[in-house]
Enzyme design. Structure first.
Site, mmCIF file in Angstrom:
data_model
loop_
_atom_site.group_PDB
_atom_site.id
_atom_site.type_symbol
_atom_site.label_atom_id
_atom_site.label_comp_id
_atom_site.label_asym_id
_atom_site.label_seq_id
_atom_site.Cartn_x
_atom_site.Cartn_y
_atom_site.Cartn_z
ATOM 1 N N ARG A 205 -5.162 21.126 -14.185
ATOM 2 C CA ARG A 205 -4.174 20.203 -14.700
ATOM 3 C C ARG A 205 -4.478 19.738 -16.117
ATOM 4 N NH1 ARG A 205 -0.882 15.377 -11.680
ATOM 5 N NH2 ARG A 205 0.258 14.816 -13.530
ATOM 6 N N HIS B 126 5.107 9.077 -28.948
ATOM 7 C CA HIS B 126 4.174 9.918 -28.217
ATOM 8 C C HIS B 126 4.386 11.384 -28.588
ATOM 9 C CE1 HIS B 126 1.517 11.176 -25.040
ATOM 10 N NE2 HIS B 126 2.459 11.914 -24.476
ATOM 11 N N GLU C 233 6.741 17.654 -26.051
ATOM 12 C CA GLU C 233 6.140 17.977 -24.746
ATOM 13 C C GLU C 233 6.660 19.317 -24.240
ATOM 14 O OE1 GLU C 233 3.784 16.709 -22.797
ATOM 15 O OE2 GLU C 233 3.435 14.738 -23.675
ATOM 16 N N LYS D 64 1.464 11.158 -11.774
ATOM 17 C CA LYS D 64 0.655 10.182 -12.513
ATOM 18 C C LYS D 64 1.466 8.922 -12.762
ATOM 19 C CE LYS D 64 -2.653 13.155 -14.862
ATOM 20 N NZ LYS D 64 -3.234 13.532 -16.165
ATOM 21 N N ASN E 198 -2.933 18.622 -20.974
ATOM 22 C CA ASN E 198 -3.368 17.705 -22.028
ATOM 23 C C ASN E 198 -3.457 18.384 -23.388
ATOM 24 O OD1 ASN E 198 -3.624 15.494 -20.317
ATOM 25 N ND2 ASN E 198 -5.670 16.143 -19.688
ATOM 26 N N LYS F 299 4.970 22.899 -15.210
ATOM 27 C CA LYS F 299 4.163 21.725 -14.890
ATOM 28 C C LYS F 299 3.922 21.640 -13.382
ATOM 29 C CE LYS F 299 3.364 16.890 -15.492
ATOM 30 N NZ LYS F 299 3.735 15.580 -15.996
ATOM 31 N N GLU G 201 -6.291 16.530 -11.074
ATOM 32 C CA GLU G 201 -7.040 16.881 -12.278
ATOM 33 C C GLU G 201 -8.533 16.839 -12.033
ATOM 34 O OE1 GLU G 201 -5.339 15.126 -15.794
ATOM 35 O OE2 GLU G 201 -7.069 15.676 -17.004
ATOM 36 N N ARG H 62 0.815 -1.230 0.000
ATOM 37 C CA ARG H 62 0.000 0.000 0.000
ATOM 38 C C ARG H 62 0.842 1.271 0.000
ATOM 39 N NH1 ARG H 62 -3.032 -2.958 3.938
ATOM 40 N NH2 ARG H 62 -4.642 -4.147 2.863
ATOM 41 N N HIS I 280 -3.651 11.307 -28.465
ATOM 42 C CA HIS I 280 -3.955 9.948 -27.994
ATOM 43 C C HIS I 280 -4.851 9.208 -28.978
ATOM 44 C CE1 HIS I 280 -3.122 10.617 -23.405
ATOM 45 N NE2 HIS I 280 -2.043 10.239 -24.065
#
Lengths: 353, 353
Positions: free
Chosen positions: A229, A253, A174, A132, A233, A210, A220, A110, A240
């Site tokens: 946030r 990507h 990016e 993320k 994107n 960022k 987000e 955990r 995507h």
């Protein structure tokens, strides 16, 4: 250039170091706790520099490896290394390695301790910062994941020495995207001819932008105002969907994000949000770096898959299709209204230019 | 009897309802979002009462099913049901179903919405409340997991109507354990002859105690004072090791906790922490409910595996073996000092009584 940042991401504190050399093991784990160093075959030689005598968890390289089986491998290595709840996971590699290591760390008993050494420009600009984590499932990118920021992140120029040209290109998309979200200064920097010499300056600015956005909206959940946030994107909704429609791995990507950002600028222009000269400049900078920016995309033969992926996009909220588009300054989120639903498909067909 | 609780677990708000009847679908999801109802073959008939026309995700029953493959099944069902980031996962069943559903919800698109309807006494007393999710890996219980409290939890007497006697017994052990942690009043209640008639009173008190402890230390990071969330592990250090040594599934979790709590009282007595008459009373109440309380445990032929499991216990911190033992009032955590390391094995051998 700012060389150290401290962020607070929803109760997790993250420190970022922008530096020349890879850190030593003592720097990464000053408290000398049990650890597991995770890398892939591409970054194994760097991992050996950091922890020469320690057992490594070496993953197969590539986006195709971003699946549960690799998470299980990391968890097994951690168990075999005798990590307890206070064990430290170090992820050293590109975004796949950092995302997988971070996910494994977040679920091991955990939640263990996580430190990252991103080794690609893309991972520095994106994956390693902001919490993320995730892996692909049923062919869907990051369908499973958690929010689990690293405690420390080392972004080192030395790691970029061995980076192939395609990886530079992927990461730059990016960074350019982040510059568009930020403002004129950063945009001029990425547009300058000497960007490779100033790459850590770009990495540092990118981390600042960022980090600031993620601090304000770590999970987000912001759904109003300027987009929280979700702003990050920019280019990703179209990007995507393109990656999905072409099949994972056909384009990088970065190529997807570059193409997607140009589409987002196109959509913004049609909606009267992106000034035409700004849309032009955005297309120009991506073209300069050699990205495919044309609509329709030459590899996309059929729009059906693309539109299905766009509609299934997990960024959609409450039914109305949401997009991030460049504005006069920075970027904002917009929801398509009734009568505008046809616009995304028209944009990817190249009906507007 | 208190019928409604609101807890705040590390920023997550959890509401608990103690009631007679199963909730309707409208009660569980008043906002009518997309949902997935997860159950197992034992609770499928209850699930059909709640959502007669909806597709269900039906898992195989049993602790052996608490593995990644089932998590993947839930995630696949969620995907097929078209759940987005705001989709609702409803877990209806015992602790295996609630833990698996909660884990899947916590990682689906980095976190969906979770509501639970525990249907066993054990799940009401333990698994469903407090945010611990998880599944077994490499033969280790809950090696992978997250912290993800349910938004709402419905504990309904109706669900217990069909509960087999062994499940009652398994759940009572956790309730008795919680009563020991709490105090004299609750302990008298579980010691009374009419406990089955007052079972929802026990469930309510148990939720109050557990909720209060978890609120103060949601992620079990407290390491000083009276032990924080770790207090709830009373009986679990010995109990988990017994389950491990015998092999998962040979005895119920409740039997392990009962036996482990009596051992913890024995250890506390030797250390001069548990008053002898209290250790006696604790052994007595478990015996009354028909639990095996003897040391050595009749099924345990060899202590090697047991001691290995005890040493690998994830609750250990900083090297010193930690145990939770009953005190004059409630329970406290103790660390074994040099020269006391032999005590746990002596306790399970029955060298002290």
């Amino acid at each position: 250039m700012k060389e150290e940042f401290s962020f607070n991401f929803g109760g997790f504190s993250s420190r970022v170091f922008i530096r020349e050399n890879l850190p030593s093991l003592d720097e990464v784990i000053p408290e000398k706790r049990r650890f597991l160093l995770v890398c892939d075959r591409n970054t194994e030689f760097l991992a050996r520099k950091i922890a020469s005598g320690s057992p490594l968890c070496v993953l197969p390289p590539g986006e195709n490896a971003k699946e549960w089986a690799q998470v299980e491998t990391i968890l097994r290595c951690a168990r075999e290394a005798g990590l307890g709840r206070d064990g430290v996971f170090i992820g050293l590699g590109g975004g796949v390695v950092t995302d997988l290591t971070a996910f494994a760390a977040s679920v091991y008993m955990r939640g263990g301790s996580l430190r990252l050494v991103p080794t690609t420009l893309l991972a520095m600009a994106d994956a390693a910062l902001g919490g993320k984590t995730g892996f692909d499932l049923f062919g869907i990118k990051n369908l499973a994941g958690t929010f689990f920021p690293a405690e420390t992140i080392y972004m080192c120029r030395q790691a970029l020495d061995s980076l192939p040209e395609t990886e530079w290109k992927s990461g730059m998309a990016e960074i350019i995207k982040t510059a568009i979200i930020d403002g004129e200064d950063f945009f001029s920097l990425v547009n300058s001819p000497s960007v490779k010499d100033n790459i850590m300056e770009c990495v540092s600015r990118s981390a600042a932008v960022k980090g600031r956005i993620v601090e304000a909206d770590p999970r987000e959940t912001a759904d109003s105002g300027n987009g929280g946030r979700a702003l990050l994107n920019l280019g990703h909704t179209f990007g995507h969907a393109l990656e999905s429609a072409l099949g994972l791995g056909r384009i990088t990507h970065g190529e997807a994000v570059a193409w997607g950002t140009v589409r987002a600028a196109g959509l913004g222009k049609v909606l009267g949000i992106t000034p035409p000269e700004r849309a032009e400049a955005i297309g120009g900078v991506f073209k300069k770096y050699g990205y495919e920016t044309a609509a329709p995309h030459p590899l996309l033969k059929d729009n059906t898959e693309f539109m299905k992926a766009l509609e299934g996009d997990k960024k959609r909220k409450g039914g109305k299709p949401r997009f991030i588009v460049p504005a006069g300054q920075g970027a904002i989120q917009v929801y398509l209204e009734k009568g505008q639903e046809h616009l995304p498909e028209a944009i990817i067909r190249g009906s507007y230019s």
